[in-house]
Design an enzyme around this catalytic site. Structure first.
Site, short mmCIF file in Angstrom:
data_model
loop_
_atom_site.label_atom_id
_atom_site.label_comp_id
_atom_site.label_asym_id
_atom_site.label_seq_id
_atom_site.Cartn_x
_atom_site.Cartn_y
_atom_site.Cartn_z
N VAL A 16 -14.36 -42.84 -8.61
CA VAL A 16 -13.12 -43.37 -8.03
C VAL A 16 -13.37 -43.92 -6.63
CG1 VAL A 16 -10.82 -42.68 -7.18
CG2 VAL A 16 -11.61 -41.90 -9.42
N THR A 123 -7.28 -37.82 -5.17
CA THR A 123 -7.72 -36.68 -5.98
C THR A 123 -6.56 -36.06 -6.76
OG1 THR A 123 -9.38 -36.23 -4.29
CG2 THR A 123 -8.92 -34.44 -5.84
N ALA A 154 1.76 -50.18 -11.96
CA ALA A 154 1.03 -51.43 -12.25
C ALA A 154 0.83 -51.57 -13.77
CB ALA A 154 -0.32 -51.43 -11.54
N HIS A 179 2.70 -37.87 -10.83
CA HIS A 179 1.65 -38.65 -11.51
C HIS A 179 1.10 -37.72 -12.58
CE1 HIS A 179 -1.75 -41.13 -12.41
NE2 HIS A 179 -2.60 -40.20 -12.01
P1 NAD Z 1 -16.64 -37.83 -9.46
O1 NAD Z 1 -17.09 -36.52 -9.96
O2 NAD Z 1 -17.32 -39.08 -9.94
O3 NAD Z 1 -16.68 -37.86 -7.86
C1 NAD Z 1 -16.23 -36.80 -7.09
C2 NAD Z 1 -17.07 -36.79 -5.83
O4 NAD Z 1 -16.52 -35.80 -4.95
C3 NAD Z 1 -18.53 -36.43 -6.11
O5 NAD Z 1 -19.39 -37.42 -5.56
C4 NAD Z 1 -18.70 -35.08 -5.40
O6 NAD Z 1 -19.99 -34.89 -4.85
C5 NAD Z 1 -17.64 -35.20 -4.32
N1 NAD Z 1 -17.26 -33.89 -3.76
C6 NAD Z 1 -17.01 -32.76 -4.46
N2 NAD Z 1 -16.72 -31.77 -3.59
C7 NAD Z 1 -16.78 -32.30 -2.35
C8 NAD Z 1 -16.60 -31.77 -1.04
N3 NAD Z 1 -16.29 -30.50 -0.85
N4 NAD Z 1 -16.75 -32.61 0.01
C9 NAD Z 1 -17.08 -33.90 -0.17
N5 NAD Z 1 -17.28 -34.45 -1.38
C10 NAD Z 1 -17.14 -33.66 -2.45
O7 NAD Z 1 -15.07 -37.89 -9.80
P2 NAD Z 1 -14.16 -39.20 -9.87
O8 NAD Z 1 -14.13 -39.70 -11.26
O9 NAD Z 1 -14.56 -40.11 -8.74
O10 NAD Z 1 -12.72 -38.58 -9.57
C11 NAD Z 1 -12.38 -38.12 -8.27
C12 NAD Z 1 -10.93 -37.61 -8.25
O11 NAD Z 1 -10.02 -38.69 -8.47
C13 NAD Z 1 -10.64 -36.59 -9.36
O12 NAD Z 1 -9.81 -35.58 -8.85
C14 NAD Z 1 -9.87 -37.40 -10.39
O13 NAD Z 1 -9.05 -36.62 -11.22
C15 NAD Z 1 -9.07 -38.29 -9.46
N6 NAD Z 1 -8.46 -39.47 -10.08
C16 NAD Z 1 -7.23 -39.80 -9.63
C17 NAD Z 1 -6.55 -40.87 -10.18
C18 NAD Z 1 -5.17 -41.21 -9.67
O14 NAD Z 1 -4.44 -41.99 -10.30
N7 NAD Z 1 -4.77 -40.68 -8.54
C19 NAD Z 1 -7.15 -41.64 -11.19
C20 NAD Z 1 -8.43 -41.28 -11.62
C21 NAD Z 1 -9.08 -40.18 -11.08
#
Ligand code: NAD
Length: 317
Positions: A16, A123, A154, A179
């Site tokens: 993301v 997140t 969207a 959401h």
């Molecule tokens: P991902 O696993 O690819 O990336 C998460 C990143 O966070 C990793 O690089 C990890 O190392 C890092 N991380 C974990 N703990 C950490 C900490 N304490 N400090 C700093 N970095 C840390 O996951 P993703 O697919 O990128 O998803 C990220 C978040 O976005 C998830 O919670 C997901 O559910 C959310 N998301 C939200 C929406 C929305 O509409 N709001 C849509 C899709 C995904």
């Protein structure tokens, strides 16, 4: 807010976060400094290198580097996309406890740096994680924004545009609420240009139906589950939605986006962070737009707020 330099810090350089960063670079001109931070420093370093190598072909001239929490000090916006991704079959609310601990380790050093800008949270579960950010940072509510139902809205406008064969730009409609599973479309507020869609649906000669609208609403609500089933995660759409929100803030656009914002009596409730149309400018949430909901829609909204309040209360923050 620092106006001569537009600096964004991204915390969480996973799918993301990097979809957001990639979109930021490609759209160009939104900010001129982007700092990448991740628990996995090596990954953030690699991502910074990779993006930098594309800059010669991009529209924007940006400084991109892997940084530290102290770099948040003079940032305009801190975007948080760190956490654990939703697993197949797992609800967004199931993620809450795991991600709250992640946020404790992030918000404390960001605030300690002297950061005085705006938090934008992606997140999941995003409404609760935005409220957690508000509580842990003790920032003013207008400076803490979640992506809320911006992406859902969207998706809705895209599907409605397709259904009515009208440019989605001329469809005015919002997904509001959590959401997640309790989000909904207030149908009384869906407009095709300035015409109420309910008027079109009520016309017996019209090929458009309430069933058709219900199908679209369901498609929007379950879109994330379908994408996760197909490719394990969703990231491009939310990356572009994040870019849109950041652009609205840095450009002081006063654009209406359905972000997760704190209610202070609007829609008959307060305290909860929830997806509502909000005017977004340089200082964050300038105003929450209160739609004129029907009784039934108002009930759905309060039920959605209750889901979020219950989950948040369980945290004991
Ligand atoms: P991902 O696993 O690819 O990336 C998460 C990143 O966070 C990793 O690089 C990890 O190392 C890092 N991380 C974990 N703990 C950490 C900490 N304490 N400090 C700093 N970095 C840390 O996951 P993703 O697919 O990128 O998803 C990220 C978040 O976005 C998830 O919670 C997901 O559910 C959310 N998301 C939200 C929406 C929305 O509409 N709001 C849509 C899709 C995904």
């Amino acid at each position: 807010m620092n106006t001569d330099k537009r600096k964004v810090v991204l915390i969480g350089t996973g799918m993301v976060g990097m979809s957001f960063a990639y979109s930021l670079v490609n759209q160009g001109g939104i900010c001129n400094e982007l700092v990448l931070i991740d628990l996995n420093k090596k990954r953030a370093e690699g991502e910074a290198m990779d993006l930098n190598h594309g800059l010669a072909f991009a529209k924007s001239n940006m400084k991109i580097y892997c940084g530290e929490y102290s770099d948040c000090k003079d940032a305009d916006i801190v975007v948080i996309a760190a956490g654990v991704a939703q697993k197949e079959g797992e609800t967004r609310l199931d993620l809450l406890k795991r991600n709250t601990e992640v946020f404790r380790s992030i918000i404390t050093p960001v605030v300690k740096s002297g950061f005085d800008g705006i938090f934008v949270v992606a997140t999941n579960p995003v409404d609760i994680m935005t409220r957690v950010t508000f509580e842990l940072s003790r920032f003013g509510a207008s400076k803490v924004i979640g992506t809320g139902t911006s992406l859902d809205t969207a998706r809705l406008r895209y599907l409605l545009g397709d259904y009515f064969t009208v440019d989605p730009k001329n469809i005015h409609a919002y997904v509001i609420g959590e959401h997640g599973d309790s989000e909904f479309v207030p149908l009384s507020q869906v407009m095709l240009a300035t015409k109420r869609v309910t008027g079109i649906l009520d016309d017996e000669k019209s090929p458009y139906t309430y069933e058709g609208m219900a199908r679209i609403e369901e498609e929007v609500r379950t879109a994330a589950y379908k994408i996760i089933e197909a490719k394990s995660a969703t990231y491009y759409g939310i990356g572009i939605a994040l870019t849109r929100i950041v652009k609205a803030i840095l450009g002081d656009e006063n654009s209406v986006l359905t972000v997760s914002a704190k209610l202070s009596g609007e829609y008959g409730t307060k305290g909860v962070f929830i997806g509502v149309p909000s005017i977004i400018g340089r200082n964050g949430v300038k105003e929450i737009v209160e739609l004129e909901l029907t009784e039934d829609e108002q009930e759905k909204f309060l039920a959605s707020a209750a889901v979020l309040n219950d989950a948040f209360d369980g945290l004991g923050i």
